[in-house]
Design an enzyme around this catalytic site. Structure first.
Site, short mmCIF file in Angstrom:
data_model
loop_
_atom_site.label_atom_id
_atom_site.label_comp_id
_atom_site.label_asym_id
_atom_site.label_seq_id
_atom_site.Cartn_x
_atom_site.Cartn_y
_atom_site.Cartn_z
N THR A 183 8.59 1.92 7.51
CA THR A 183 9.65 2.38 8.97
C THR A 183 10.65 1.73 9.17
O THR A 183 11.91 1.68 10.13
CB THR A 183 9.13 1.15 9.79
OG1 THR A 183 8.79 -0.18 9.58
CG2 THR A 183 6.99 1.43 9.36
N ASN A 193 5.40 16.18 -6.56
CA ASN A 193 4.17 16.40 -7.02
C ASN A 193 3.42 17.03 -6.00
O ASN A 193 4.02 17.35 -5.00
CB ASN A 193 3.36 14.62 -7.22
CG ASN A 193 2.46 14.95 -8.54
OD1 ASN A 193 1.31 16.01 -8.83
ND2 ASN A 193 2.51 13.99 -9.79
N ARG A 230 7.21 -4.06 2.96
CA ARG A 230 7.72 -4.99 3.10
C ARG A 230 8.01 -4.83 2.10
O ARG A 230 7.59 -5.16 0.47
CB ARG A 230 7.18 -6.34 3.70
CG ARG A 230 6.76 -6.05 4.84
CD ARG A 230 6.01 -7.88 5.59
NE ARG A 230 5.29 -7.43 6.21
CZ ARG A 230 4.74 -6.59 7.04
NH1 ARG A 230 4.06 -6.46 6.70
NH2 ARG A 230 4.44 -7.32 8.51
N HIS A 265 9.92 10.67 17.49
CA HIS A 265 10.45 10.75 20.33
C HIS A 265 10.64 9.61 20.88
O HIS A 265 10.13 8.22 19.88
CB HIS A 265 8.92 11.46 20.45
CG HIS A 265 9.01 13.09 20.00
ND1 HIS A 265 8.64 14.12 20.05
CD2 HIS A 265 7.60 13.05 19.15
CE1 HIS A 265 8.42 15.19 19.30
NE2 HIS A 265 7.22 14.11 18.40
#
Length: 218
Positions: A196, A105, A211, A135
Site C-alpha cells: 500500500t 510468471n 512492512r 477511487h
C-alpha cells in the site's frame, strides 16, 4: 483599480476553465487526476488489449519469438530477454514499460491505466496484481455528480497513479501492488503481500499491509 483587478482575476479563471475543458481524459488520467474511465479512448484501448491478450495466451510458450513480437506490438517498451507467462491480462498494454532480463510468471494482471515501469533483472511470480487504478474514499467524491445512465460517463470517479518496480526486485506470488507505489532496487516482496506504500531499496518486506522485515544485499 480594485474593479480592474477583479476583472483580470475573472478572465484568468475563465482561461483556466477553458484549458481544463480542452484537456483530454487521457491527459487527466496520466496526470493522476480524476477522469472518466468510460471515455471512448479507454473503451477502445481496453478492447484492443483484450483481443491481444486472447491471441497472446493462445500462443504456446515454446514459440518465444512469436511471443516476443507480440510484446513489442502492445507494450510501451520492452527490453531483451523478457518472458511473460500464460494467463497474462492487462487493461491497455501501452502503459507497460519493461527492462531487460525480466520474468513475469503465469496469471499476472497489470491494470495499466497509468504507467507501470519495471526495471531490469526483475522476477515477478505467478498471480501478481499491479493495479494503478483507484477511487476517492469519500462516497460523495467517488460518485459522479448528476450521473444518469444516458450521460455516457461512468457512475463513479477514477484516478490512476503509476507503479514503479526497480532493478533487481523479486515480487512473490499473489502480491498486490496498489496505485502510486514504488518498490526500490533490490527489494524482495514476500508472497501474499498487499503493498500500500513505497518499499525502500534493498529490503525484505511482507504482510498485509506490507512492512519492512529486514535489510538485505548489504
Amino acid at each position: 483599480m480594485m474593479e480592474k483587478k477583479e476583472k483580470m482575476e475573472e478572465k484568468e479563471e475563465e482561461k483556466k476553465k477553458e484549458t481544463e475543458m480542452r484537456r483530454t481524459e487521457m491527459e487527466k488520467c496520466l496526470a493522476g487526476e480524476l477522469y472518466d474511465c468510460h471515455a471512448r479512448v479507454f473503451l477502445e484501448g481496453k478492447a484492443r488489449a483484450a483481443e491481444w491478450c486472447g491471441r497472446y495466451n493462445a500462443v504456446p510458450y515454446a514459440r518465444r519469438a512469436e511471443r516476443r513480437e507480440m510484446l513489442e506490438e502492445l507494450f510501451g517498451g520492452v527490453g531483451e530477454n523478457v518472458s511473460v507467462g500464460d494467463g497474462f491480462t492487462c487493461d491497455f498494454g501501452v502503459n507497460i514499460f519493461v527492462g531487460s532480463n525480466v520474468s513475469i510468471n503465469k496469471n499476472c494482471t497489470f491494470i495499466d491505466c497509468n504507467r507501470i515501469i519495471i526495471g531490469s533483472n526483475v522476477l515477478i511470480a505467478p498471480h501478481v496484481h499491479l493495479n494503478t487504478a483507484t477511487h476517492p474514499v469519500e462516497l460523495a467524491e467517488r460518485l459522479t455528480a448528476g450521473w444518469t445512465a444516458e450521460s455516457g460517463e461512468y457512475f463513479c470517479r477514477t484516478r490512476a497513479l503509476p507503479i514503479r518496480i526497480g532493478d533487481g526486485c523479486w515480487i512473490g506470488a499473489n502480491v498486490v501492488v496498489l496505485a502510486g507505489v514504488s518498490i526500490g532496487e533490490g527489494a524482495v516482496v514476500g508472497a501474499g503481500s498487499v503493498v500500500t506504500r513505497d518499499v525502500p531499496p534493498n529490503v525484505l518486506a511482507a504482510g498485509n499491509p506490507c512492512r519492512i522485515i529486514r535489510e538485505i544485499n548489504r
